[in-house]
Design an enzyme around this catalytic site. Sequence first.
Site, PDB file in Angstrom:
ATOM      1  N   HIS A  80     -10.541  -5.429  -2.973  1.00  0.00           N
ATOM      2  CA  HIS A  80      -9.190  -5.665  -2.466  1.00  0.00           C
ATOM      3  C   HIS A  80      -9.261  -6.048  -1.000  1.00  0.00           C
ATOM      4  O   HIS A  80     -10.174  -5.628  -0.287  1.00  0.00           O
ATOM      5  CB  HIS A  80      -8.284  -4.448  -2.664  1.00  0.00           C
ATOM      6  CG  HIS A  80      -8.862  -3.169  -2.154  1.00  0.00           C
ATOM      7  ND1 HIS A  80      -9.814  -2.454  -2.853  1.00  0.00           N
ATOM      8  CD2 HIS A  80      -8.653  -2.473  -1.007  1.00  0.00           C
ATOM      9  CE1 HIS A  80     -10.149  -1.383  -2.161  1.00  0.00           C
ATOM     10  NE2 HIS A  80      -9.466  -1.370  -1.028  1.00  0.00           N
ATOM     11  N   ASP A  97       0.853  -1.198   0.000  1.00  0.00           N
ATOM     12  CA  ASP A  97       0.000   0.000   0.000  1.00  0.00           C
ATOM     13  C   ASP A  97       0.889   1.249   0.000  1.00  0.00           C
ATOM     14  O   ASP A  97       1.899   1.318   0.709  1.00  0.00           O
ATOM     15  CB  ASP A  97      -0.899  -0.025   1.245  1.00  0.00           C
ATOM     16  CG  ASP A  97      -2.070   0.946   1.136  1.00  0.00           C
ATOM     17  OD1 ASP A  97      -3.212   0.462   1.097  1.00  0.00           O
ATOM     18  OD2 ASP A  97      -1.839   2.167   1.101  1.00  0.00           O
ATOM     19  N   ASN A 132     -13.052  -3.509   2.840  1.00  0.00           N
ATOM     20  CA  ASN A 132     -14.112  -2.500   2.873  1.00  0.00           C
ATOM     21  C   ASN A 132     -15.041  -2.630   1.667  1.00  0.00           C
ATOM     22  O   ASN A 132     -14.568  -2.755   0.534  1.00  0.00           O
ATOM     23  CB  ASN A 132     -13.484  -1.098   2.880  1.00  0.00           C
ATOM     24  CG  ASN A 132     -12.600  -0.867   4.096  1.00  0.00           C
ATOM     25  OD1 ASN A 132     -12.875  -1.374   5.168  1.00  0.00           O
ATOM     26  ND2 ASN A 132     -11.526  -0.104   3.918  1.00  0.00           N
ATOM     27  N   HIS A 151      -7.037  -5.872   2.466  1.00  0.00           N
ATOM     28  CA  HIS A 151      -5.856  -5.328   3.140  1.00  0.00           C
ATOM     29  C   HIS A 151      -5.260  -6.406   4.047  1.00  0.00           C
ATOM     30  O   HIS A 151      -5.994  -7.102   4.744  1.00  0.00           O
ATOM     31  CB  HIS A 151      -6.241  -4.157   4.055  1.00  0.00           C
ATOM     32  CG  HIS A 151      -6.827  -2.974   3.359  1.00  0.00           C
ATOM     33  ND1 HIS A 151      -6.110  -1.822   3.128  1.00  0.00           N
ATOM     34  CD2 HIS A 151      -8.069  -2.732   2.866  1.00  0.00           C
ATOM     35  CE1 HIS A 151      -6.891  -0.925   2.526  1.00  0.00           C
ATOM     36  NE2 HIS A 151      -8.079  -1.457   2.356  1.00  0.00           N
ATOM     37  N   GLN A 161     -14.496   2.271   1.700  1.00  0.00           N
ATOM     38  CA  GLN A 161     -13.913   1.854   0.424  1.00  0.00           C
ATOM     39  C   GLN A 161     -13.687   3.075  -0.453  1.00  0.00           C
ATOM     40  O   GLN A 161     -14.632   3.825  -0.745  1.00  0.00           O
ATOM     41  CB  GLN A 161     -14.837   0.857  -0.295  1.00  0.00           C
ATOM     42  CG  GLN A 161     -14.194   0.293  -1.563  1.00  0.00           C
ATOM     43  CD  GLN A 161     -15.063  -0.742  -2.282  1.00  0.00           C
ATOM     44  OE1 GLN A 161     -16.235  -0.924  -1.952  1.00  0.00           O
ATOM     45  NE2 GLN A 161     -14.482  -1.416  -3.257  1.00  0.00           N
TER      46      GLN A 161
HETATM   47  P1  5GP Z   1      -9.884   1.227   0.632  1.00  0.00           P
HETATM   48  O1  5GP Z   1     -10.018   2.453   1.483  1.00  0.00           O
HETATM   49  O2  5GP Z   1     -10.570   1.380  -0.709  1.00  0.00           O
HETATM   50  O3  5GP Z   1     -10.259  -0.036   1.323  1.00  0.00           O
HETATM   51  O4  5GP Z   1      -8.340   1.077   0.371  1.00  0.00           O
HETATM   52  C1  5GP Z   1      -7.662   1.620  -0.707  1.00  0.00           C
HETATM   53  C2  5GP Z   1      -6.185   1.535  -0.376  1.00  0.00           C
HETATM   54  O5  5GP Z   1      -5.460   1.643  -1.573  1.00  0.00           O
HETATM   55  C3  5GP Z   1      -5.688   2.632   0.565  1.00  0.00           C
HETATM   56  O6  5GP Z   1      -5.065   2.035   1.698  1.00  0.00           O
HETATM   57  C4  5GP Z   1      -4.708   3.423  -0.303  1.00  0.00           C
HETATM   58  O7  5GP Z   1      -3.593   3.864   0.445  1.00  0.00           O
HETATM   59  C5  5GP Z   1      -4.319   2.409  -1.355  1.00  0.00           C
HETATM   60  N1  5GP Z   1      -3.995   2.981  -2.666  1.00  0.00           N
HETATM   61  C6  5GP Z   1      -4.764   3.864  -3.363  1.00  0.00           C
HETATM   62  N2  5GP Z   1      -4.179   4.118  -4.563  1.00  0.00           N
HETATM   63  C7  5GP Z   1      -3.048   3.369  -4.604  1.00  0.00           C
HETATM   64  C8  5GP Z   1      -2.022   3.206  -5.595  1.00  0.00           C
HETATM   65  O8  5GP Z   1      -2.040   3.810  -6.672  1.00  0.00           O
HETATM   66  N3  5GP Z   1      -1.011   2.338  -5.292  1.00  0.00           N
HETATM   67  C9  5GP Z   1      -0.958   1.658  -4.099  1.00  0.00           C
HETATM   68  N4  5GP Z   1       0.084   0.826  -3.917  1.00  0.00           N
HETATM   69  N5  5GP Z   1      -1.902   1.798  -3.146  1.00  0.00           N
HETATM   70  C10 5GP Z   1      -2.926   2.643  -3.397  1.00  0.00           C
END
Ligand code: 5GP
Length: 137
Positions: free
Chosen positions: A100, A31, A87, A102, A94
Site C-alpha cells: 500500500h 486510513d 513501508n 500512503h 509495515q
Molecule cells: P503500514 O504501517 O503497514 O504502512 O500502514 C498500515 C496502515 O493501515 C496504518 O496507517 C493503519 O492505520 C491502516 N489500517 C490498518 N487497518 C485498517 C483498516 O481496517 N481500515 C483502514 N481504513 N485502515 C487501516
Amino acid sequence: MKEDCIFCRIANGLIPSTTLYEDDDFRVILDLNPASKGHALILPKRHSQDLCSLDDETAGKVLPLAGKLGTAMVKALGCDGFNLVQNNGEAAGQTVLHFHMHIIPRYANGPKIVAWKPGTVSKEEMAQIAEAVKAEL
Ligand code: 5GP
Ligand code: ZN
C-alpha cells in the site's frame, strides 16, 4: 486475492471502507488512524506483500494515481503539500503485509510529522555502501 488478508478484502469490497477512488486495479481508502486530515491508502486489488513482489504494470500505475489524489487533496482539503510513504518490512514500519502507498496531506500549521533525524556518514562508508548495493542490482 488472499482470503485472510484484510487489505485484499477491503480492496475487493468485501469489507466496507470510505473509498475515494476505485478502478479495475485499485481502491483508494481513508486510513482509519490518520496521521493528518485526509490520510489515504492506495490498495491494489491484487495481493502482493510489498514493493519487492509488486508486478511492474501495477507499480507503474501507483505514482500517477498518487499524484492525482494529492492534487485533489490540495484542492479539496486545502493542504499545503503531501507525502507519499510506502513501508516495506516490519523493520520499516509495515504492519499490513499487502502493498500500500500512503498519501499524507501536510498542512503548514501541522500536525508535525518527523520521519527521521539526519545522521552522518563518512566518504569511505558511502563508497562501501554504494559498491555493495550496486553489486546486487
Ligand atoms: P503500514 O504501517 O503497514 O504502512 O500502514 C498500515 C496502515 O493501515 C496504518 O496507517 C493503519 O492505520 C491502516 N489500517 C490498518 N487497518 C485498517 C483498516 O481496517 N481500515 C483502514 N481504513 N485502515 C487501516
Ligand atoms: Zn492482500
